[in-house]
Design a protein around this motif. Structure first.
Motif, PDB file in Angstrom:
ATOM      1  N   GLY A  49      19.068  -4.977 -46.149  1.00  0.00           N
ATOM      2  CA  GLY A  49      19.224  -6.261 -45.483  1.00  0.00           C
ATOM      3  C   GLY A  49      20.156  -6.267 -44.298  1.00  0.00           C
ATOM      4  O   GLY A  49      20.410  -7.323 -43.712  1.00  0.00           O
ATOM      5  N   VAL A  50      20.678  -5.094 -43.902  1.00  0.00           N
ATOM      6  CA  VAL A  50      21.602  -5.003 -42.769  1.00  0.00           C
ATOM      7  C   VAL A  50      20.916  -4.270 -41.623  1.00  0.00           C
ATOM      8  O   VAL A  50      20.323  -3.200 -41.835  1.00  0.00           O
ATOM      9  CB  VAL A  50      22.899  -4.268 -43.167  1.00  0.00           C
ATOM     10  CG1 VAL A  50      23.825  -4.125 -41.969  1.00  0.00           C
ATOM     11  CG2 VAL A  50      23.597  -5.015 -44.306  1.00  0.00           C
ATOM     12  N   PHE A  51      20.989  -4.843 -40.415  1.00  0.00           N
ATOM     13  CA  PHE A  51      20.359  -4.257 -39.240  1.00  0.00           C
ATOM     14  C   PHE A  51      21.402  -3.611 -38.333  1.00  0.00           C
ATOM     15  O   PHE A  51      22.524  -4.098 -38.218  1.00  0.00           O
ATOM     16  CB  PHE A  51      19.613  -5.330 -38.433  1.00  0.00           C
ATOM     17  CG  PHE A  51      18.362  -5.829 -39.082  1.00  0.00           C
ATOM     18  CD1 PHE A  51      17.117  -5.314 -38.734  1.00  0.00           C
ATOM     19  CD2 PHE A  51      18.417  -6.826 -40.047  1.00  0.00           C
ATOM     20  CE1 PHE A  51      15.963  -5.782 -39.326  1.00  0.00           C
ATOM     21  CE2 PHE A  51      17.267  -7.296 -40.652  1.00  0.00           C
ATOM     22  CZ  PHE A  51      16.037  -6.774 -40.293  1.00  0.00           C
ATOM     23  N   SER A  52      21.011  -2.530 -37.675  1.00  0.00           N
ATOM     24  CA  SER A  52      21.831  -1.938 -36.622  1.00  0.00           C
ATOM     25  C   SER A  52      20.895  -1.434 -35.529  1.00  0.00           C
ATOM     26  O   SER A  52      19.720  -1.160 -35.763  1.00  0.00           O
ATOM     27  CB  SER A  52      22.705  -0.797 -37.160  1.00  0.00           C
ATOM     28  OG  SER A  52      21.906   0.202 -37.783  1.00  0.00           O
ATOM     29  N   THR A  53      21.449  -1.307 -34.310  1.00  0.00           N
ATOM     30  CA  THR A  53      20.667  -0.874 -33.151  1.00  0.00           C
ATOM     31  C   THR A  53      21.248   0.436 -32.638  1.00  0.00           C
ATOM     32  O   THR A  53      22.467   0.590 -32.552  1.00  0.00           O
ATOM     33  CB  THR A  53      20.712  -1.932 -32.037  1.00  0.00           C
ATOM     34  OG1 THR A  53      20.346  -3.198 -32.578  1.00  0.00           O
ATOM     35  CG2 THR A  53      19.744  -1.578 -30.919  1.00  0.00           C
ATOM     36  N   HIS A  54      20.361   1.366 -32.266  1.00  0.00           N
ATOM     37  CA  HIS A  54      20.792   2.705 -31.874  1.00  0.00           C
ATOM     38  C   HIS A  54      20.049   3.153 -30.617  1.00  0.00           C
ATOM     39  O   HIS A  54      18.891   2.792 -30.399  1.00  0.00           O
ATOM     40  CB  HIS A  54      20.502   3.715 -32.993  1.00  0.00           C
ATOM     41  CG  HIS A  54      21.103   3.339 -34.311  1.00  0.00           C
ATOM     42  ND1 HIS A  54      22.253   3.903 -34.801  1.00  0.00           N
ATOM     43  CD2 HIS A  54      20.705   2.433 -35.245  1.00  0.00           C
ATOM     44  CE1 HIS A  54      22.543   3.379 -35.981  1.00  0.00           C
ATOM     45  NE2 HIS A  54      21.626   2.480 -36.266  1.00  0.00           N
ATOM     46  N   GLU A  55      20.734   3.973 -29.825  1.00  0.00           N
ATOM     47  CA  GLU A  55      20.102   4.652 -28.697  1.00  0.00           C
ATOM     48  C   GLU A  55      20.117   6.150 -28.993  1.00  0.00           C
ATOM     49  O   GLU A  55      21.104   6.682 -29.513  1.00  0.00           O
ATOM     50  CB  GLU A  55      20.846   4.364 -27.400  1.00  0.00           C
ATOM     51  CG  GLU A  55      20.120   4.870 -26.152  1.00  0.00           C
ATOM     52  CD  GLU A  55      20.701   4.310 -24.865  1.00  0.00           C
ATOM     53  OE1 GLU A  55      20.063   4.473 -23.813  1.00  0.00           O
ATOM     54  OE2 GLU A  55      21.788   3.708 -24.920  1.00  0.00           O
ATOM     55  N   ILE A  56      19.008   6.822 -28.675  1.00  0.00           N
ATOM     56  CA  ILE A  56      18.902   8.245 -28.979  1.00  0.00           C
ATOM     57  C   ILE A  56      18.361   8.989 -27.768  1.00  0.00           C
ATOM     58  O   ILE A  56      17.465   8.511 -27.068  1.00  0.00           O
ATOM     59  CB  ILE A  56      18.002   8.483 -30.217  1.00  0.00           C
ATOM     60  CG1 ILE A  56      17.999   9.971 -30.602  1.00  0.00           C
ATOM     61  CG2 ILE A  56      16.598   7.947 -30.022  1.00  0.00           C
ATOM     62  CD1 ILE A  56      17.339  10.253 -31.948  1.00  0.00           C
ATOM     63  N   TRP A  57      18.958  10.151 -27.498  1.00  0.00           N
ATOM     64  CA  TRP A  57      18.501  11.084 -26.471  1.00  0.00           C
ATOM     65  C   TRP A  57      18.126  12.376 -27.183  1.00  0.00           C
ATOM     66  O   TRP A  57      18.943  12.945 -27.911  1.00  0.00           O
ATOM     67  CB  TRP A  57      19.594  11.359 -25.450  1.00  0.00           C
ATOM     68  CG  TRP A  57      20.041  10.175 -24.665  1.00  0.00           C
ATOM     69  CD1 TRP A  57      19.626   9.786 -23.424  1.00  0.00           C
ATOM     70  CD2 TRP A  57      21.039   9.215 -25.051  1.00  0.00           C
ATOM     71  NE1 TRP A  57      20.289   8.664 -23.012  1.00  0.00           N
ATOM     72  CE2 TRP A  57      21.167   8.285 -23.993  1.00  0.00           C
ATOM     73  CE3 TRP A  57      21.838   9.049 -26.193  1.00  0.00           C
ATOM     74  CZ2 TRP A  57      22.044   7.199 -24.042  1.00  0.00           C
ATOM     75  CZ3 TRP A  57      22.724   7.984 -26.253  1.00  0.00           C
ATOM     76  CH2 TRP A  57      22.816   7.073 -25.185  1.00  0.00           C
ATOM     77  N   HIS A  58      16.909  12.837 -26.994  1.00  0.00           N
ATOM     78  CA  HIS A  58      16.401  14.012 -27.715  1.00  0.00           C
ATOM     79  C   HIS A  58      15.764  14.955 -26.696  1.00  0.00           C
ATOM     80  O   HIS A  58      14.773  14.614 -26.046  1.00  0.00           O
ATOM     81  CB  HIS A  58      15.365  13.574 -28.753  1.00  0.00           C
ATOM     82  CG  HIS A  58      14.885  14.677 -29.641  1.00  0.00           C
ATOM     83  ND1 HIS A  58      15.549  15.064 -30.790  1.00  0.00           N
ATOM     84  CD2 HIS A  58      13.780  15.467 -29.564  1.00  0.00           C
ATOM     85  CE1 HIS A  58      14.886  16.046 -31.372  1.00  0.00           C
ATOM     86  NE2 HIS A  58      13.809  16.315 -30.647  1.00  0.00           N
ATOM     87  N   GLN A  59      16.358  16.132 -26.543  1.00  0.00           N
ATOM     88  CA  GLN A  59      15.924  17.081 -25.523  1.00  0.00           C
ATOM     89  C   GLN A  59      15.435  18.371 -26.172  1.00  0.00           C
ATOM     90  O   GLN A  59      16.135  18.961 -26.994  1.00  0.00           O
ATOM     91  CB  GLN A  59      17.084  17.396 -24.573  1.00  0.00           C
ATOM     92  CG  GLN A  59      16.753  18.352 -23.438  1.00  0.00           C
ATOM     93  CD  GLN A  59      18.013  18.825 -22.736  1.00  0.00           C
ATOM     94  OE1 GLN A  59      18.709  19.704 -23.219  1.00  0.00           O
ATOM     95  NE2 GLN A  59      18.311  18.220 -21.575  1.00  0.00           N
ATOM     96  N   VAL A  60      14.226  18.793 -25.799  1.00  0.00           N
ATOM     97  CA  VAL A  60      13.671  20.067 -26.259  1.00  0.00           C
ATOM     98  C   VAL A  60      13.553  20.983 -25.049  1.00  0.00           C
ATOM     99  O   VAL A  60      12.836  20.676 -24.094  1.00  0.00           O
ATOM    100  CB  VAL A  60      12.287  19.882 -26.916  1.00  0.00           C
ATOM    101  CG1 VAL A  60      11.764  21.227 -27.427  1.00  0.00           C
ATOM    102  CG2 VAL A  60      12.367  18.882 -28.061  1.00  0.00           C
ATOM    103  N   ASN A  61      14.265  22.102 -25.078  1.00  0.00           N
ATOM    104  CA  ASN A  61      14.217  23.053 -23.973  1.00  0.00           C
ATOM    105  C   ASN A  61      12.967  23.917 -24.054  1.00  0.00           C
ATOM    106  O   ASN A  61      12.237  23.899 -25.048  1.00  0.00           O
ATOM    107  CB  ASN A  61      15.470  23.933 -23.981  1.00  0.00           C
ATOM    108  CG  ASN A  61      16.732  23.122 -23.728  1.00  0.00           C
ATOM    109  OD1 ASN A  61      16.683  22.096 -23.047  1.00  0.00           O
ATOM    110  ND2 ASN A  61      17.848  23.567 -24.275  1.00  0.00           N
TER     111      ASN A  61
END
Length: 316
Positions: A49-61
């Motif tokens: 019942g708890v919300f959170s917001t996230h930013e993600i950076w995902h790099q594949v070489n």
């Protein structure tokens, strides 16, 4: 009957026509996608019942090396940076928070093997973060694990939305992108902030050298890694055994008590079961703790089955 009810509920959650596409092929696309596809996006996470917001950076070489940075956007600043799946630094106690491993729990699965433990079906289509997706329902064939609803991006195979469901079809956990770019993030975006503190890496151990084993795990779960970690409250070494079936995962922690009087405990934190059992030994006892997004009854049975490994026994 159990599978029929959950598939009916899954269908009731969706809009759009039921598709006849092959669920197996979509799950195969999902496997290992984090090692093929770079992206940058924002997602919301709901748990208990708890919300959170996230930013993600995902790099594949080009050589397949993966780097990742995750930043929580609401509440206290929390951050984690990983390279090759290993945590490099954390801020705000976020080491156990979401990363690519939670965005697509199926990354190491064998789709054919997985079909032995889950009924996999395409149950519809959806549109998430402005992108077209196919919805795949995975209903457990036994009572030892939860079900999943995965919204898989048609273009890339990335999971745009993931629901963890109990046997009644109730949502235990939700992860959903609100914005996604499949362009590779630059190196600057992956640099940690000044508040991100370096963390020591756990020491991998050979399974054959670990003195503990679980005599029972649910069918389909295999030992994926073993670690020796320092206890958060003492200088003792804690044994960590990690298991997975390709989708669901749990860990067993074994820590010496040195005669301390600690009672057994059983806690349900949203979808996560935490079960601790005292195991009496000649040197003052051990505390066995099972933690995972599995039913509490499953965790209880696993904890009760942990025993010292017989000398000379092969790794499990």
């Amino acid at each position: 009957m159990r599978a029929t009810i959950l598939l009916f509920v899954l269908g009731g959650l969706l809009t759009g026509p039921v598709q006849a596409a092959d669920a197996m092929s979509w799950v195969k696309r999902l496997a290992g996608v984090e090692q093929r596809q770079s992206f940058h996006g924002t997602f919301v996470y709901e748990r208990n019942g708890v919300f959170s917001t996230h930013e993600i950076w995902h790099q594949v070489n080009g050589d397949g090396a993966v780097r990742e940075r995750l930043l929580q956007l609401d509440g206290p600043r929390q951050e984690v940076v990983r390279a090759g799946g290993v945590t490099q630094c954390i801020a705000g106690g976020m080491s156990g928070q979401l990363g690519a491993g939670q965005l697509w729990p199926a990354r190491q699965l064998n789709a054919a093997d997985l079909s032995s433990w889950y009924d996999m079906r395409v149950v519809g289509e959806s549109r998430i973060a402005g992108r077209d997706a196919v919805v795949v329902g995975l209903v457990p064939r036994d009572q030892y694990r939860y079900g999943f609803e995965l919204h898989i991006d048609k273009e890339t195979g990335l999971p745009l939305k993931s629901l963890l469901l109990n046997e009644k079809g109730q949502i235990l956990e939700r992860l959903q992108f609100t914005q996604l770019s499949v362009d590779a993030p630059g190196d600057d975006a992956l640099k940690p902030s000044d508040s991100c503190q370096a963390v020591p890496e756990g020491k991998p151990s050979e399974a054959s050298k670990v003195a503990w084993q679980s005599e029972w795990v649910p069918p389909g779960f295999t030992l994926s890694s073993t670690f020796m970690r320092r206890s958060s409250v003492s200088d003792d070494q804690v044994v960590s055994l990690d298991y997975g079936d390709g989708l669901a995962r749990f860990s067993i922690f074994i820590e010496p008590l040195h005669g301390a009087k600690i009672d057994d405990a059983r806690t349900q934190l949203g979808p996560t079961a935490v079960v601790s059992k005292r195991l009496n030994t000649e040197d003052g006892g051990m505390m066995v703790t099972v933690v995972g997004e599995i039913p509490s009854g499953t965790a209880e049975r696993i904890a009760m089955s942990v025993r010292p490994r017989a000398q000379g026994a092969a790794g499990q």
